[in-house]
Design an enzyme around this catalytic site. Sequence first.
Site, PDB file in Angstrom:
ATOM      1  N   ASP A 252       0.735  -1.138   0.007  1.00 30.88           N
ATOM      2  CA  ASP A 252       0.078  -0.070   0.074  1.00 30.88           C
ATOM      3  C   ASP A 252       0.911   1.239  -0.039  1.00 30.88           C
ATOM      4  OD1 ASP A 252      -1.955   1.581   0.174  1.00 30.88           O
ATOM      5  OD2 ASP A 252      -2.573   1.071   2.327  1.00 30.88           O
TER       6      ASP A 252
ATOM      7  N   ASP B  61      -4.580   0.079  -6.422  1.00 26.97           N
ATOM      8  CA  ASP B  61      -4.344   0.174  -4.894  1.00 26.97           C
ATOM      9  C   ASP B  61      -4.205  -1.032  -4.305  1.00 26.97           C
ATOM     10  OD1 ASP B  61      -3.816   1.364  -2.526  1.00 26.97           O
ATOM     11  OD2 ASP B  61      -5.831   2.938  -2.637  1.00 26.97           O
TER      12      ASP B  61
ATOM     13  N   GLU C 248      -2.883  10.712  -0.728  1.00 26.42           N
ATOM     14  CA  GLU C 248      -4.066   9.849  -0.774  1.00 26.42           C
ATOM     15  C   GLU C 248      -4.308   9.148   0.602  1.00 26.42           C
ATOM     16  OE1 GLU C 248      -6.114   5.608  -1.000  1.00 26.42           O
ATOM     17  OE2 GLU C 248      -4.279   6.582  -0.087  1.00 26.42           O
TER      18      GLU C 248
END
Length: 398
Positions: free
Chosen positions: A226, A287, A258
Amino acid sequence: MTAKIHWAVLPADEAGAGGRTSGRRVRLGDQALVWSAEAEPVAPGARTGSVTSGLSLVTQVGRAFQDAHPDVPVILDHGRHLVVEGGEALRGKDDTCWRVEPLPPDPVVVDRPERRVGPVSAAVTKVLEGVTRPPYESDLTWICQLETRHSLSEGFRQAADRAEMALTTLGYATSRQPVSVGGGQSANVIADRPGRAAADRGAVLVTAHLDSVNQAGGTKAPGADDNGSGAAGLLLLARVLAGHEWENDLRLILFGGEEQGLFGSKQYVAGLPAAERGRIRAVLNMDMIGVRNGPEPGVLLEGAPVSRQLIDDLATAAGAVTGLRVETSLSPFASDHVPFIVAGVPAVLTIEGNDSANGTIHSENDLLTHIDYGLAVEILRMNAAALAGWLRPVEEAG
């Protein structure tokens, strides 16, 4: 006095057949929850119970909701999506990593489409030749060698500089868009390659966020899955797509901000002129594509009604060129596809299946050792095949 609600968890293909014949249903992948105010017979072996406080649907990143609210009973756990007992008091108090809402009227929250296999064109076959592990692993390794890529850190700036240099070397025209994050400033890295169509030229976007975070407050945030996995995936797709001519414009974006609340994508979409927004044919967001959380390599395709065609195209590509187990959802949440969908732009998230089983994200333990390169390459093969269709290959002369 609140009426008691009786519920049962059944295999999805058994819900509504045989035993229980009335009440409401909601499907999450291979399982379904059925419930009503009346106790009814169900298939032998079904898990059953009753509540007086109601039922709620939770959408989460990783195990964010379960970690924050371990006292809330989970009735049905399907990774990114949960059905929980109660939860009414948490509705409207959503965190950046979880959302609580009433169970929807749509009976399907997560679908498991039948495997579809379409023809594979010569253009797709050529593109897929470049979707291999070595370049992907190389990019993911340098991305994760930085101590952190927090949106406001020097590490993020270094990652953005190196990514922009790589994209420039591939022949893309690159630029930076400043991104405000709280009282500081991050950036979006943008790379463009114009299409060849003389008229009615659309735009196809490939996106991923470059930043990482350690929510425990430590200084180390390697962010391998991530979202080093998605950022490295963008660089690999940039490489393979640069070797071909396309009718539509290609734009690649690595977002900043983000993890703090989709700042990069929100500000990018807000700044798009209406004409440019209208030219966008597809947004593919990656993602967390690198950790295998179950016995089968799986992917979730998440969008909204405006994304249905993109989801169908990706599912067909997965059937044609991968062995992925595909699930789909029209309940978008907590990644950079969401601001596009809110603006009416077709966008889709590709994310590893059952991501709530991944307990290392947002910590110093999100390391390269957890990456399943085979899974990541399969997801990238699916993405590359779909992108080739959306971009439209220029026909060879003769």
